[in-house]
Design a protein around this motif. Structure first.
Motif, PDB file in Angstrom:
ATOM      1  N   ASN A 193      37.435  47.468  36.140  1.00 43.83           N
ATOM      2  CA  ASN A 193      38.108  46.237  36.575  1.00 43.83           C
ATOM      3  C   ASN A 193      37.541  45.830  37.929  1.00 43.83           C
ATOM      4  OD1 ASN A 193      39.524  47.724  38.603  1.00 43.83           O
ATOM      5  ND2 ASN A 193      41.006  48.366  37.067  1.00 43.83           N
ATOM      6  N   ALA A 195      38.249  46.378  40.861  1.00 43.90           N
ATOM      7  CA  ALA A 195      38.261  47.344  41.959  1.00 43.90           C
ATOM      8  C   ALA A 195      37.731  48.721  41.575  1.00 43.90           C
ATOM      9  CB  ALA A 195      39.683  47.492  42.495  1.00 43.90           C
ATOM     10  N   THR A 196      37.616  48.995  40.291  1.00 43.28           N
ATOM     11  CA  THR A 196      37.382  50.378  39.862  1.00 43.28           C
ATOM     12  C   THR A 196      36.115  50.532  39.033  1.00 43.28           C
ATOM     13  OG1 THR A 196      39.786  50.578  39.688  1.00 43.28           O
ATOM     14  CG2 THR A 196      38.490  52.379  38.771  1.00 43.28           C
ATOM     15  N   GLU A 197      35.331  51.522  39.395  1.00 45.82           N
ATOM     16  CA  GLU A 197      34.161  51.936  38.612  1.00 45.82           C
ATOM     17  C   GLU A 197      34.400  53.372  38.173  1.00 45.82           C
ATOM     18  OE1 GLU A 197      30.309  54.212  38.432  1.00 45.82           O
ATOM     19  OE2 GLU A 197      31.958  54.420  39.851  1.00 45.82           O
ATOM     20  N   THR A 222      35.133  55.338  41.469  1.00 46.89           N
ATOM     21  CA  THR A 222      35.193  54.753  42.806  1.00 46.89           C
ATOM     22  C   THR A 222      36.194  53.610  42.737  1.00 46.89           C
ATOM     23  OG1 THR A 222      33.402  53.185  42.369  1.00 46.89           O
ATOM     24  CG2 THR A 222      32.784  55.289  43.333  1.00 46.89           C
TER      25      THR A 222
ATOM     26  N   ARG B 106      26.110  50.860  40.336  1.00 49.44           N
ATOM     27  CA  ARG B 106      26.983  49.808  39.826  1.00 49.44           C
ATOM     28  C   ARG B 106      28.059  49.540  40.868  1.00 49.44           C
ATOM     29  NH1 ARG B 106      27.722  46.392  35.134  1.00 49.44           N
ATOM     30  NH2 ARG B 106      26.333  47.212  33.564  1.00 49.44           N
ATOM     31  N   ILE B 107      28.287  48.314  41.260  1.00 52.23           N
ATOM     32  CA  ILE B 107      29.369  48.026  42.202  1.00 52.23           C
ATOM     33  C   ILE B 107      30.374  47.076  41.567  1.00 52.23           C
ATOM     34  CG2 ILE B 107      28.034  48.513  44.282  1.00 52.23           C
ATOM     35  CD1 ILE B 107      27.678  45.529  44.686  1.00 52.23           C
ATOM     36  N   THR B 108      31.600  47.141  42.071  1.00 53.85           N
ATOM     37  CA  THR B 108      32.680  46.329  41.516  1.00 53.85           C
ATOM     38  C   THR B 108      32.710  44.978  42.237  1.00 53.85           C
ATOM     39  OG1 THR B 108      34.255  47.166  43.132  1.00 53.85           O
ATOM     40  CG2 THR B 108      34.043  48.407  41.076  1.00 53.85           C
ATOM     41  N   PRO B 109      33.378  43.989  41.649  1.00 54.42           N
ATOM     42  CA  PRO B 109      33.501  42.700  42.343  1.00 54.42           C
ATOM     43  C   PRO B 109      34.108  42.860  43.737  1.00 54.42           C
ATOM     44  CG  PRO B 109      34.134  42.445  40.052  1.00 54.42           C
ATOM     45  CD  PRO B 109      33.913  43.917  40.267  1.00 54.42           C
ATOM     46  N   THR B 110      35.054  43.754  43.916  1.00 50.19           N
ATOM     47  CA  THR B 110      35.674  43.930  45.239  1.00 50.19           C
ATOM     48  C   THR B 110      34.678  44.487  46.243  1.00 50.19           C
ATOM     49  OG1 THR B 110      37.706  44.423  44.056  1.00 50.19           O
ATOM     50  CG2 THR B 110      37.705  44.841  46.409  1.00 50.19           C
ATOM     51  N   GLN B 111      33.782  45.351  45.795  1.00 50.18           N
ATOM     52  CA  GLN B 111      32.788  45.900  46.729  1.00 50.18           C
ATOM     53  C   GLN B 111      31.856  44.817  47.261  1.00 50.18           C
ATOM     54  OE1 GLN B 111      31.713  49.178  44.044  1.00 50.18           O
ATOM     55  NE2 GLN B 111      31.858  50.535  45.800  1.00 50.18           N
ATOM     56  N   LYS B 156      35.355  36.665  35.388  1.00 51.11           N
ATOM     57  CA  LYS B 156      36.101  37.739  36.050  1.00 51.11           C
ATOM     58  C   LYS B 156      35.388  38.326  37.265  1.00 51.11           C
ATOM     59  CE  LYS B 156      34.710  41.515  32.929  1.00 51.11           C
ATOM     60  NZ  LYS B 156      34.171  42.538  33.826  1.00 51.11           N
TER      61      LYS B 156
END
Lengths: 344, 247
Positions: A193, A195-197, A222, B106-111, B156
């Motif tokens: 999602n 925030a989460t990997e 993470t 791999r990074i998340t949208p928040t990162q 998203k």
């Protein structure tokens, strides 16, 4: 030989001054640390450069140790030529090849086998490789022939396949060592999602560190919040580490400690958590490695500050656990460090 | 029967008005986008200057951004402290690449929000690719009349879930924006800088005020823009992990 290495490293800077088509950069770092066994200080320069098809990086360092006195070190971290032909990319020379998806442990890092959870980022020393790679829109293949080096004393052939499937990266790995035989592995990194990997890695090796039929596995995540708080959580199993029975046998313990520097993990089961917060250039962090087999642990508290070119890091790592546990018996049970790094 | 027909006619008119509003809002958004980036495949050089909460200068960063069709962007960090780092964005998927590793993260949208100007701020050149727009109404923005739009994320992986955007009523140039993250918190406020305030043709920069970090200010300048399509391989994270020369 050291003189030749120094010459190569220094020539990177000279070349950058002489040629406009040379990309060059690097950093200078001063570091002091205080640990159970004494105090050390290091001044080192990392130099990186690229001229046409040739890429090189080197390290020059001068160290001072309370016990060993002064030491000089120069080494070539990378020196390779790269090119493309017939839709494939090729590279030959000393090169850093880092694989796998974990943070605290990477069982499928079968070429580089870099040490994890270091106090400060370290420019790795590449392996002597011949590499061929192919890249599609959502997939890639990498084939590597690895020459023996001081840390890996066998010829090996390794392959990696990568495929992107939606929000997930899937990896498959294979390695055939001249002496250690085959190993197979797979890994996935999935953004679950905003925030989460989530990531996981599994490997089965015929032989690692003299042990046969070795399973290794890691699972972790993470999480990053909108307030710039980050959490990493991982658990792993390393079948190449000494077993509980070996640690329980007084006849074998001394030998295990002498092998420790070559081991990725001292115990087979590990739990790792890291918390960090990024705010206006500052990054405090706290991490904790717990070995449930003997309830020993390593805790590291650190503070980093990144300016325009200057980075400052300070921190302390403490090792501990019940009497007789592996961390409690370690000759080094605390390390304090401070480092200043200037990038150019 | 007559009242039923009247109700149907009213509903039809409302539907037409809503449809016209949506069409107008989309057209306004595309018009605003043209001040940021003129073509599909572009190379944009960006400089970012940050100031501390007390207004004193802090850091300067340089980026090269390749903005390509199909929601694909590649950001190359050029400043000494970050040189060699790259962020690749393919639709809703993002990777961070470090120069000393062959391992894309791999990074998340928040990162993407980490950093003074997030890589999302640097790489996002077109709102109309990522958001649906709705006109709130006409307002005054200082001396000039402006139109207030609300943009809602259509995908998203975008950096901001909702944006309040104000564009000039006459020329539809972007004037300012409120940027909201997933939790509906106001993360940043943006003021847009145009080349000629009286007759703008292009956006030359923006000033971001971070509402989550004590009003810390970040000035983004677009130093140059040129049309450029990059090779497909450059948009493969495993290719980028080889640290190839990208010039």
């Amino acid at each position: 030989m050291n003189g030749a290495k120094t010459l190569i490293a220094a020539s990177l800077l000279a070349a950058s001054a002489a040629h406009a088509d040379v990309e060059a950069g690097g950093q200078v770092r001063l570091r002091v640390d205080d640990q159970t066994t004494g105090r050390n200080a290091t001044a080192e320069a990392e130099l990186r450069g690229r001229w046409r098809a040739v890429t090189a990086s080197g390290t020059l360092a001068h160290g001072w140790s309370q016990h060993a006195g002064d030491t000089d070190l120069s080494r070539v971290n990378e020196l390779y030529a790269a090119g493309e032909a017939a839709g494939w990319s090729f590279a030959a020379g000393r090169r850093i090849v880092s694989w796998d998806v974990g943070y605290g442990f990477r069982p499928n890092d079968v070429v580089q086998q870099e040490r994890r959870r270091t106090l400060l980022p370290v420019l790795l020393q590449g392996k002597a490789v011949l590499q061929a790679e192919w890249f599609g829109a959502d997939e890639a293949w990498s084939l590597v022939a690895v020459d023996p080096t001081s840390s890996s004393k066998e010829h090996a052939f390794a392959a990696r396949a990568w495929r992107r499937v939606g929000a997930a990266d899937w990896h498959a790995y294979a390695r055939q060592g001249e002496d250690t035989g085959p190993s197979l592995g797979t890994a996935v990194s999935w953004v679950a999602n905003d925030a989460t990997e989530v990531h996981a890695s599994v490997r089965y090796a015929h032989e690692v560190n003299g042990r046969v039929h070795v399973p290794q596995a890691l699972a972790g995540f993470t999480w990053t919040g909108e307030n710039k708080v980050g959490v990493i959580g991982e658990v792993w199993y390393d079948g190449s580490a000494p077993s509980d029975a070996e640690w329980a046998d007084p006849r074998s313990v001394r030998g295990l400690f002498t092998q420790a520097s070559a081991l990725q993990n001292l115990r087979r089961r590990s739990v790792f958590v890291r918390l960090s917060w990024t705010h206006e250039g500052w990054e405090p962090s706290l991490d904790h490695l717990w070995l449930p087999s003997d309830r020993s642990h390593t805790t590291t508290a650190a503070l980093g500050w990144q300016g325009d070119r200057l980075r400052v890091d300070v921190g302390v790592r403490r090792l501990g656990g019940p009497a007789g546990s592996v961390m409690a018996a370690s000759p080094v049970n605390h390390i304090g460090y401070a480092a200043a790094t200037w990038s150019f | 029967m007559t009242s039923l027909l009247r109700a149907l006619a009213a509903a039809g008119l409302a539907l037409c008005a809503w449809h016209a509003n949506a069409a107008d809002a989309t057209a306004l958004l595309k018009a605003a986008d043209r001040y940021r980036i003129a073509g599909d495949d572009m190379q944009v050089e960006v400089q970012i200057d940050t100031t501390k909460s007390d207004g004193s200068p802090d850091k300067q960063r340089r980026y090269t951004t390749f903005s390509q069709s199909g929601h694909r962007s590649l950001v190359l960090m050029q400043s000494p402290a970050e040189r060699g780092q790259k962020v690749l964005m393919l639709g809703d998927d993002f990777w961070l690449l470090m120069p000393s590793s062959q391992r894309p993260l791999r990074i998340t949208p928040t990162q993407k929000l980490l950093g003074d100007a997030s890589t999302g701020d640097v790489a996002t050149m077109r709102w109309s690719d990522d958001y649906t727009a709705e006109v709130v109404g006409e307002e005054r923005c200082g001396e000039v009349a402006c139109i207030h739009l609300v943009l809602t994320a259509a995908r998203k992986g975008v950096t901001y879930q909702r944006i309040g955007l104000w564009v000039g009523a006459a020329r539809h140039e972007p004037l300012r924006a409120d940027l909201y993250v997933q939790s509906e918190k106001l993360a940043k406020q943006a003021r847009f800088v145009m080349d000629r305030p009286d007759a703008p043709t292009a956006m030359t920069g923006m000033v971001l005020t971070d509402q989550l970090a004590n009003g810390r200010e970040t000035r983004v300048q677009y130093l140059s823009r040129k049309a450029r399509s990059v090779p497909e391989a450059w948009l493969n994270p495993m290719y980028l992990a080889r640290n190839p020369s990208l010039e």
